[in-house]
Structure formats: structure tokens, C-alpha cells
Write an enzyme that holds these catalytic residues in place. Structure first.
Site, mmCIF file in Angstrom:
data_model
loop_
_atom_site.group_PDB
_atom_site.id
_atom_site.type_symbol
_atom_site.label_atom_id
_atom_site.label_comp_id
_atom_site.label_asym_id
_atom_site.label_seq_id
_atom_site.Cartn_x
_atom_site.Cartn_y
_atom_site.Cartn_z
ATOM 1 N N GLY A 148 31.446 -27.826 -6.486
ATOM 2 C CA GLY A 148 31.216 -27.145 -7.751
ATOM 3 C C GLY A 148 32.365 -27.385 -8.699
ATOM 4 N N ASP A 277 29.265 -11.883 -9.355
ATOM 5 C CA ASP A 277 28.526 -13.155 -9.313
ATOM 6 C C ASP A 277 27.442 -13.107 -8.237
ATOM 7 O OD1 ASP A 277 27.837 -15.671 -10.137
ATOM 8 O OD2 ASP A 277 29.401 -16.704 -9.005
#
Length: 446
Positions: A148, A277
């Protein structure tokens, strides 16, 4: 620089200079290739730093021996011999002392009895260990699982004494983020807090370390898939997620959040942890049917990556209105995010889908918080589940469930009020059957 002199074996007579690190094995990918069937593909690794050499066995079949003793991880001194298969290797470190023998004169002088301790005195060992008796934790990266913007996640093995090997996941942090002091201090502080979150529905963090200029986290390895893959697989086989399975998954996440939100420090002071998140990428389902929330704390730490300005880090499509507005958030923000996950599981629709990478437009939609009736996408959703969704996805935090525990109870009532409902075994059976069906489809199209 260390000198590796091969005394026996296929490379007898050769010398290799090692400046930093080298792997030894019979596979061609190694720095030193040993064409020996008794040597493992990637047998061991040597590290050289500040004129010190360390050797780590990488789970080899026949073992790595130093001075005749099988080892997992140890330091090598000048003159030590390493045996790998049929190859005996002498270590040369001109600026480091050799390993002392008890037959040396200096050694004899050290162990002579003093006036206080007579020669026949037996010294009993300490009954309790104190201080730092532990060496450096050694990990071997096997494969990259995901990558990521901040780093990558690897499947790895942790090595211990006597052939102990434990599978773990290693999350690396890119060096460019390690240069930001606000990120480092927040990331480390949050990792320390999260290390003490021990719950069956939260991925456990084992270790925070530093390698070179970057940081990494060693955590519990989950043999399974994340919720993004789970949803994608249902699209692949053109099937909706059963409502009771979706509810079971979200209920487990809610219980993990309940535990984290209520966590206190050693003095009893609330930690006020908020995940920030909660999204499908951060929810794992193992092949044993366990549901686990991961990435606790990393998202919060990332919010401090830029100094003196608001900086949104996380999944914009799953933010609460107050988070999207850069307002202070509490546990009820996580409840909103989990509601969006529940909506997507039941309907297959991502409420705040980001189109063409337009993050600003997505944030505006999140702030307005217009939630379509889920029954327009799936009419068979039970009314009780629709009511839960509507309550989770209220724009104002005061109008939502006020705790993850309250949400967890509502979800569990939906699936267990009749006296029966899905369990961890049900979840395991469902997931493994899903994996088989997807595998069959893929094999038919090859």
C-alpha cells in the site's frame, strides 16, 4: 568485512568477502550457492555490521552447526567454523577476538579461586533471571501478501531456540515516513498502546522493530482473506452474502471494537482508542471462522504525518461525517464506519463509492450523509437488520448507537433470538465452501 573460507565441500578452496548480508543455500537466488543435496534451498543467512557477524538458520532440514553445535541464531567470532551440509566454513574477522578456550592461560587465570572463594566452593546459580537475557528477534520474509501507500505486509517466520518457528505477518513502513518526527512519535506511541489489546476479534501485535531507516510491526498471521476479497468472491459467483453471515461478521467486529473502546491503562485511565479506519480491507476472516479487526492504531498515527495541517489518512469511502470534516471523533465514528461495512455486506453496494479518484467529491457526499434505503438493492433484508443499519448511519453521533457493545447486542439479538444462529464453525464451513466454489470457477476458465 568478513571472510568466509570454505575448507570442505563443493566450494572447498574458495573465499568470499561479506560486507553486509549473505544467504547460503542450494537455490540460485542465494548470494552463495552450494550445490549440495543435503543443503536446503535457502539454508541460512549471515549478517555483518560493525565488524560483528551473526548467523541465522532459516528453518533448514539438516541444520546449521557452529563449532559442532546446532544453532538457530548466534554471533560468530574470528576463527569459528560453520558446518552446512558437507561444507565447513571458517570465519575470518581480523579485528575481532577469537573465541576463548578454557585451556588458554588467560582463561585459567580468570577461573582460579580467590581468597574469598576457595577452590572447593560450589557456587550455586541464581534462582531467578533478571535483566536483558534476550537476543534480537529474527524474522525471515517468505512472500509479500499486500502493499500500500505506507508500506507492505509479508508472510514471515519468527525463529527461536531448538528449531522453534512461528508464522507471523510483518508490516513494513516506508523509510520516507520514518523521517517525519510527528509520524514516528505517534506511530510508536500508538503501537505501544495497541500491543496490549488482546481480544479474539483483534489481530494481536507482537513486536515493533526498526530495520535500516524504516519501521516494521510483527503481528498475528491470519490464514484467510479480508472482507474486500470476501465481498468480491460473492460477486464472482453472483451470490449475495446471507444476511445471518453478514450479521455474524459485523457482530464480531463490534465486540472487538467494544473491547478496544473500553480499554484502560494500568492506572485505570481510559485510553479512548478509536480505530478510525474500519473498512473491509482491515477485517479478516480466517479459515477457522475467526473474524478479526486489524490495523488498530496505524490509521490514528498516520493522521499526524503532516505537521500543522489537517491530513486525512484512511479509507475515505468508509469515514464518518465528522471524520470527513476533520472534527474530533470518538467511538461512535467507528460505529458509523462499521455500519457502512454492514451495508455493503448485505447489499453489495458501497454507499460512498469514490468515482474517478475524486476524493473531494466523495468527502462532500460523506458529510451530507444521504443513505439510500438498502431494500432498494435487496428487498429480502429483514426489517430488524435494516433498523440497525439506519441507526448506525445517522449523520449526528448522538443519534447512533452510543457504544459498540450496544450495537453488538442488537446484532446478536437478530441472529440468536430464536435460540440458534451462526457460530464460528458455521463461518468456517461457509468460507471454505466459498473458496472452493471460486477456485472451481477459476479453474474452468483457464
Amino acid at each position: 568485512m568478513a571472510i568466509l573460507s570454505f575448507l570442505t565441500g563443493p566450494l572447498a578452496g574458495y573465499e568470499f568477502e561479506m560486507l553486509e548480508m549473505a544467504t547460503i543455500g542450494r537455490d540460485s537466488s542465494n548470494d552463495i550457492v552450494l550445490p549440495d543435496s543435503t543443503v536446503s534451498l535457502v539454508h541460512c543467512k549471515l549478517f555483518y555490521q560493525n565488524n560483528r557477524v551473526f548467523i541465522t538458520d532459516l528453518g533448514s532440514t539438516n541444520g546449521t552447526y557452529v563449532n559442532g553445535k546446532r544453532i538457530i541464531n548466534t554471533e560468530l567470532l574470528d576463527g569459528d567454523t560453520v558446518l552446512i551440509g558437507d561444507s565447513k566454513i571458517r570465519i575470518g574477522l581480523p579485528e575481532r577476538p577469537r573465541r576463548t578456550s578454557l585451556l588458554d592461560k588467560t582463561a585459567i587465570e580468570v577461573i582460579q579461586p580467590t581468597a574469598v572463594q576457595q577452590a572447593d566452593t560450589v557456587v550455586e546459580p541464581e534462582e531467578e533471571l533478571t535483566g536483558n537475557i534476550f537476543g534480537t528477534v529474527t524474522y525471515f520474509l517468505k512472500r509479500k501478501i499486500a502493499s500500500g501507500g505506507m508500506g507492505a505486509v509479508y508472510e514471515a517466520e519468527q525463529f527461536g531456540a531448538e528449531g522453534f518457528i512461528k508464522k507471523v505477518a510483518i508490516k513494513t513502513i516506508l523509510p520516507k515516513y520514518a523521517q517525519k518526527s510527528t509520524f514516528v512519535s505517534s506511530f510508536i506511541g500508538e503501537a505501544k498502546l495497541v500491543a496490549n489489546l488482546v481480544h479474539q476479534n483483534i489481530v494481536q501485535i507482537h513486536h515493533l522493530g526498526r530495520h535500516g531507516d524504516g519501521y516494521y510491526i510483527a503481528m498475528e498471521y491470519i490464514d484467510g482473506i479480508n472482507l474486500t476479497e470476501f465481498i468480491s468472491m460473492h460477486r464472482r459467483i453472483k451470490r449475495k452474502v446471507p444476511p445471518e453471515i453478514a450479521t455474524f461478521i459485523v457482530a464480531r467486529v463490534a465486540r472487538g471494537l467494544e473491547y478496544a473502546h473500553n480499554k484502560r491503562d494500568e492506572s485505570g485511565k481510559p485510553l479512548n482508542l478509536v480505530h478510525r479506519d474500519v473498512c473491509p480491507n482491515n477485517i479478516m476472516i480466517s479459515k477457522e471462522g475467526e473474524v478479526k479487526l486489524t490495523d488498530f492504531g496505524v490509521a490514528k498515527a498516520a493522521q499526524f504525518m503532516e505537521e500543522h495541517r489537517n491530513f486525512l489518512i484512511g479509507s475515505v469511502e468508509y469515514m464518518s461525517p465528522e471524520q470527513a470534516s476533520c472534527e474530533p471523533v470518538d467511538a461512535r465514528s467507528d460505529i458509523f464506519s462499521l455500519g457502512l461495512v454492514y451495508y455493503e455486506l448485505l447489499t453489495g453496494i458501497r454507499v460512498f463509492q469514490c468515482y474517478d479518484g475524486d476524493i473531494d467529491a466523495t468527502l462532500e457526499r460523506v458529510k451530507k450523509c444521504i443513505i439510500p434505503d438498502p431494500r432498494q438493492y435487496r428487498p429480502d433484508i429483514p426489517k430488524g437488520m435494516v433498523d440497525i443499519l439506519i441507526t448506525c448511519l445517522q449523520r449526528l453521533p448522538d443519534d447512533r448507537y452510543q457504544s459498540a457493545g450496544e450495537l453488538g447486542y442488537a446484532l446478536e439479538y437478530q441472529i440468536y433470538s430464536k435460540g440458534y444462529g451462526p457460530t464460528i464453525v458455521t463461518m468456517a464451513q461457509y468460507l471454505n465452501q466459498l473458496l472452493k466454489e471460486v477456485e472451481n470457477i477459476n479453474s474452468q476458465q483457464i
